[in-house]
Design a protein around this motif. Structure first.
Motif, PDB file in Angstrom:
ATOM      1  N   PHE A 184      88.864  44.712  53.043  1.00 27.91           N
ATOM      2  CA  PHE A 184      88.004  43.698  52.610  1.00 27.91           C
ATOM      3  C   PHE A 184      87.508  44.170  51.179  1.00 27.91           C
ATOM      4  CE2 PHE A 184      87.226  43.593  57.176  1.00 27.91           C
ATOM      5  CZ  PHE A 184      88.023  42.398  57.591  1.00 27.91           C
ATOM      6  N   GLY A 185      88.275  44.776  50.520  1.00 32.30           N
ATOM      7  CA  GLY A 185      88.045  45.094  49.158  1.00 32.30           C
ATOM      8  C   GLY A 185      86.739  46.373  48.929  1.00 32.30           C
ATOM      9  N   ILE A 186      86.678  46.888  49.970  1.00 37.95           N
ATOM     10  CA  ILE A 186      85.799  48.079  49.961  1.00 37.95           C
ATOM     11  C   ILE A 186      86.587  49.437  49.818  1.00 37.95           C
ATOM     12  CG2 ILE A 186      83.854  49.281  51.378  1.00 37.95           C
ATOM     13  CD1 ILE A 186      83.394  46.994  52.952  1.00 37.95           C
ATOM     14  N   SER A 187      86.258  50.224  48.999  1.00 39.13           N
ATOM     15  CA  SER A 187      86.716  51.392  48.662  1.00 39.13           C
ATOM     16  C   SER A 187      87.205  52.220  49.735  1.00 39.13           C
ATOM     17  CB  SER A 187      86.128  52.099  47.418  1.00 39.13           C
ATOM     18  OG  SER A 187      84.851  52.906  48.042  1.00 39.13           O
ATOM     19  N   PRO A 188      88.020  53.119  49.882  1.00 34.81           N
ATOM     20  CA  PRO A 188      88.458  54.189  50.912  1.00 34.81           C
ATOM     21  C   PRO A 188      87.311  54.909  51.067  1.00 34.81           C
ATOM     22  CG  PRO A 188      90.134  53.824  49.545  1.00 34.81           C
ATOM     23  CD  PRO A 188      89.390  53.099  48.762  1.00 34.81           C
ATOM     24  N   GLU A 189      86.609  55.393  49.897  1.00 28.22           N
ATOM     25  CA  GLU A 189      85.579  56.401  50.254  1.00 28.22           C
ATOM     26  C   GLU A 189      84.411  55.649  50.999  1.00 28.22           C
ATOM     27  OE1 GLU A 189      87.106  55.863  47.430  1.00 28.22           O
ATOM     28  OE2 GLU A 189      88.153  57.614  47.215  1.00 28.22           O
ATOM     29  N   ALA A 190      84.112  54.433  50.874  1.00 27.88           N
ATOM     30  CA  ALA A 190      82.939  53.830  51.643  1.00 27.88           C
ATOM     31  C   ALA A 190      83.224  53.557  52.884  1.00 27.88           C
ATOM     32  CB  ALA A 190      82.933  52.557  50.856  1.00 27.88           C
ATOM     33  N   TRP A 191      84.602  53.608  53.447  1.00 23.10           N
ATOM     34  CA  TRP A 191      84.815  53.152  54.601  1.00 23.10           C
ATOM     35  C   TRP A 191      84.699  54.692  55.229  1.00 23.10           C
ATOM     36  CZ3 TRP A 191      84.761  49.163  57.417  1.00 23.10           C
ATOM     37  CH2 TRP A 191      85.111  48.008  56.973  1.00 23.10           C
ATOM     38  N   ALA A 192      85.275  55.798  54.576  1.00 25.06           N
ATOM     39  CA  ALA A 192      85.105  56.882  55.305  1.00 25.06           C
ATOM     40  C   ALA A 192      83.706  57.276  55.607  1.00 25.06           C
ATOM     41  CB  ALA A 192      85.891  57.904  54.237  1.00 25.06           C
ATOM     42  N   VAL A 193      82.733  57.016  54.637  1.00 24.80           N
ATOM     43  CA  VAL A 193      81.316  57.298  55.118  1.00 24.80           C
ATOM     44  C   VAL A 193      80.970  56.231  56.000  1.00 24.80           C
ATOM     45  CG1 VAL A 193      79.093  56.860  53.947  1.00 24.80           C
ATOM     46  CG2 VAL A 193      80.863  57.930  52.490  1.00 24.80           C
ATOM     47  N   THR A 194      81.310  55.275  56.181  1.00 22.35           N
ATOM     48  CA  THR A 194      81.200  54.256  57.226  1.00 22.35           C
ATOM     49  C   THR A 194      81.579  54.944  58.538  1.00 22.35           C
ATOM     50  OG1 THR A 194      81.279  52.399  55.872  1.00 22.35           O
ATOM     51  CG2 THR A 194      81.492  52.027  58.322  1.00 22.35           C
ATOM     52  N   ILE A 195      82.534  55.095  58.619  1.00 28.45           N
ATOM     53  CA  ILE A 195      83.543  55.997  59.972  1.00 28.45           C
ATOM     54  C   ILE A 195      82.528  57.238  60.382  1.00 28.45           C
ATOM     55  CG2 ILE A 195      85.093  57.402  60.844  1.00 28.45           C
ATOM     56  CD1 ILE A 195      87.239  55.339  59.033  1.00 28.45           C
ATOM     57  N   ILE A 196      82.114  57.966  59.166  1.00 31.01           N
ATOM     58  CA  ILE A 196      81.019  59.069  59.550  1.00 31.01           C
ATOM     59  C   ILE A 196      79.882  58.689  60.218  1.00 31.01           C
ATOM     60  CG2 ILE A 196      79.579  60.911  58.436  1.00 31.01           C
ATOM     61  CD1 ILE A 196      82.084  61.300  56.574  1.00 31.01           C
ATOM     62  N   SER A 223      80.918  62.131  47.995  1.00 35.61           N
ATOM     63  CA  SER A 223      79.907  61.289  48.662  1.00 35.61           C
ATOM     64  C   SER A 223      80.516  61.536  50.244  1.00 35.61           C
ATOM     65  CB  SER A 223      80.384  59.951  48.153  1.00 35.61           C
ATOM     66  OG  SER A 223      81.792  59.713  48.478  1.00 35.61           O
ATOM     67  N   ILE A 224      81.686  61.697  50.538  1.00 38.20           N
ATOM     68  CA  ILE A 224      82.283  62.056  51.961  1.00 38.20           C
ATOM     69  C   ILE A 224      81.614  63.437  52.432  1.00 38.20           C
ATOM     70  CG2 ILE A 224      84.140  62.566  53.267  1.00 38.20           C
ATOM     71  CD1 ILE A 224      85.711  60.596  51.572  1.00 38.20           C
ATOM     72  N   VAL A 225      81.719  64.441  51.625  1.00 37.11           N
ATOM     73  CA  VAL A 225      81.318  65.696  51.856  1.00 37.11           C
ATOM     74  C   VAL A 225      79.750  65.648  52.402  1.00 37.11           C
ATOM     75  CG1 VAL A 225      80.705  68.056  51.189  1.00 37.11           C
ATOM     76  CG2 VAL A 225      82.927  66.999  50.634  1.00 37.11           C
ATOM     77  N   ALA A 226      78.988  64.763  51.303  1.00 38.46           N
ATOM     78  CA  ALA A 226      77.675  64.665  51.452  1.00 38.46           C
ATOM     79  C   ALA A 226      77.210  64.048  53.012  1.00 38.46           C
ATOM     80  CB  ALA A 226      76.828  64.121  50.579  1.00 38.46           C
ATOM     81  N   ALA A 227      77.908  62.839  53.132  1.00 38.78           N
ATOM     82  CA  ALA A 227      77.674  62.224  54.283  1.00 38.78           C
ATOM     83  C   ALA A 227      78.350  62.836  55.550  1.00 38.78           C
ATOM     84  CB  ALA A 227      78.846  60.989  54.351  1.00 38.78           C
ATOM     85  N   ALA A 228      79.221  63.889  55.526  1.00 38.27           N
ATOM     86  CA  ALA A 228      79.402  64.505  56.723  1.00 38.27           C
ATOM     87  C   ALA A 228      78.575  65.633  56.952  1.00 38.27           C
ATOM     88  CB  ALA A 228      81.019  65.177  56.333  1.00 38.27           C
ATOM     89  N   VAL A 229      78.282  66.251  55.894  1.00 38.84           N
ATOM     90  CA  VAL A 229      77.209  67.420  56.140  1.00 38.84           C
ATOM     91  C   VAL A 229      75.923  66.976  56.488  1.00 38.84           C
ATOM     92  CG1 VAL A 229      75.925  69.222  54.833  1.00 38.84           C
ATOM     93  CG2 VAL A 229      78.385  68.849  54.386  1.00 38.84           C
ATOM     94  N   VAL A 230      75.166  65.837  55.884  1.00 40.80           N
ATOM     95  CA  VAL A 230      74.171  65.557  56.515  1.00 40.80           C
ATOM     96  C   VAL A 230      74.231  65.078  57.975  1.00 40.80           C
ATOM     97  CG1 VAL A 230      72.563  63.614  56.145  1.00 40.80           C
ATOM     98  CG2 VAL A 230      73.306  64.728  53.896  1.00 40.80           C
ATOM     99  N   SER A 231      75.290  64.326  58.177  1.00 40.75           N
ATOM    100  CA  SER A 231      75.283  63.947  59.687  1.00 40.75           C
ATOM    101  C   SER A 231      75.492  65.137  60.570  1.00 40.75           C
ATOM    102  CB  SER A 231      76.391  63.002  59.836  1.00 40.75           C
ATOM    103  OG  SER A 231      76.520  61.698  59.076  1.00 40.75           O
ATOM    104  N   ALA A 232      76.224  65.844  60.366  1.00 41.48           N
ATOM    105  CA  ALA A 232      76.276  67.387  61.018  1.00 41.48           C
ATOM    106  C   ALA A 232      74.940  67.798  61.220  1.00 41.48           C
ATOM    107  CB  ALA A 232      77.518  68.255  60.571  1.00 41.48           C
TER     108      ALA A 232
END
Length: 197
Positions: free
Chosen positions: A119-131, A170-179
């Motif tokens: 939907f035009g959203i960047s892969p990084e944004a989707w990765a963060v969404t999945i996390i 951005s992905i690292v931050a989302a993953a670490v904060v979520s963990a």
């Protein structure tokens, strides 16, 4: 997956326990375990030969069978002897935790393979969404039961994502904060339970 298969072997061995609790748990599961094994085998075949779209359907069926087993066993909802927890609850806590994360990853890989534009959203944004989805699922489990094994699997998976995506902050931050949030939630649950005692 090696750890999961070892734990499932422990579960199979536990079937031989001749006590009332083990017999009751066996009856609750019924043929669901056999169904989960068949679905896992089918998924491995489809994934190996890159039939990604049908592999997603099979993965969701596998996830559904494990959720049914998890709920029927009443994992982490009551105090049970250690041998019952290790033989019946822990294997399916870890298995379900892993398959929950794997299902999300399976869907993501499949979408990439069919050139989905997101939907035009960047892969990084989707990765963060999945996390975030993984985080929400785990927090739901934490709110309903004190299943530390499930939480540890998700923490391990999120930290693995952080390591593999070390170049994307951005992905690292989302993953670490979520963990960290998952770990903090389960620690709080444990402390709360001890204080109530």
């Amino acid at each position: 997956m090696g750890v999961i298969y070892v734990l499932l072997e422990i579960f199979v061995y536990s079937q031989a326990l001749s006590n009332r609790q083990a017999e009751e748990l066996r009856e609750r599961i019924g043929y669901l375990f056999a169904a989960s094994c068949a679905l896992n085998t089918a998924w491995l075949f489809l994934w190996q030969f890159e039939y990604l779209v049908p592999s997603v359907a099979v993965m969701f069926l596998l996830l559904a069978s494990l959720i049914a087993i998890y709920l029927r066993l009443g994992v982490a909802t009551s105090e049970l002897p250690a041998r019952i927890k290790i033989g019946f609850h822990v294997p399916f806590s870890i298995y379900l935790g892993w398959i929950t994360i794997a299902t999300i990853a399976n869907v993501a890989v499949t979408l990439v393979s069919i050139n989905w534009d997101g939907f035009g959203i960047s892969p990084e944004a989707w990765a963060v969404t999945i996390i975030i989805i993984a985080l929400l699922i785990t927090e739901l489990v934490a709110l309903t039961r004190k299943d530390i094994a499930f939480g540890l699997v998700v923490v391990w998976a999120l930290l693995g994502i952080a390591v593999n995506q070390s170049k994307n902050q951005s992905i690292v931050a989302a993953a670490v904060v979520s963990a960290a949030m998952v770990a903090a939630t389960f620690v709080a649950k444990i402390l709360h339970a001890k204080l109530r005692r």
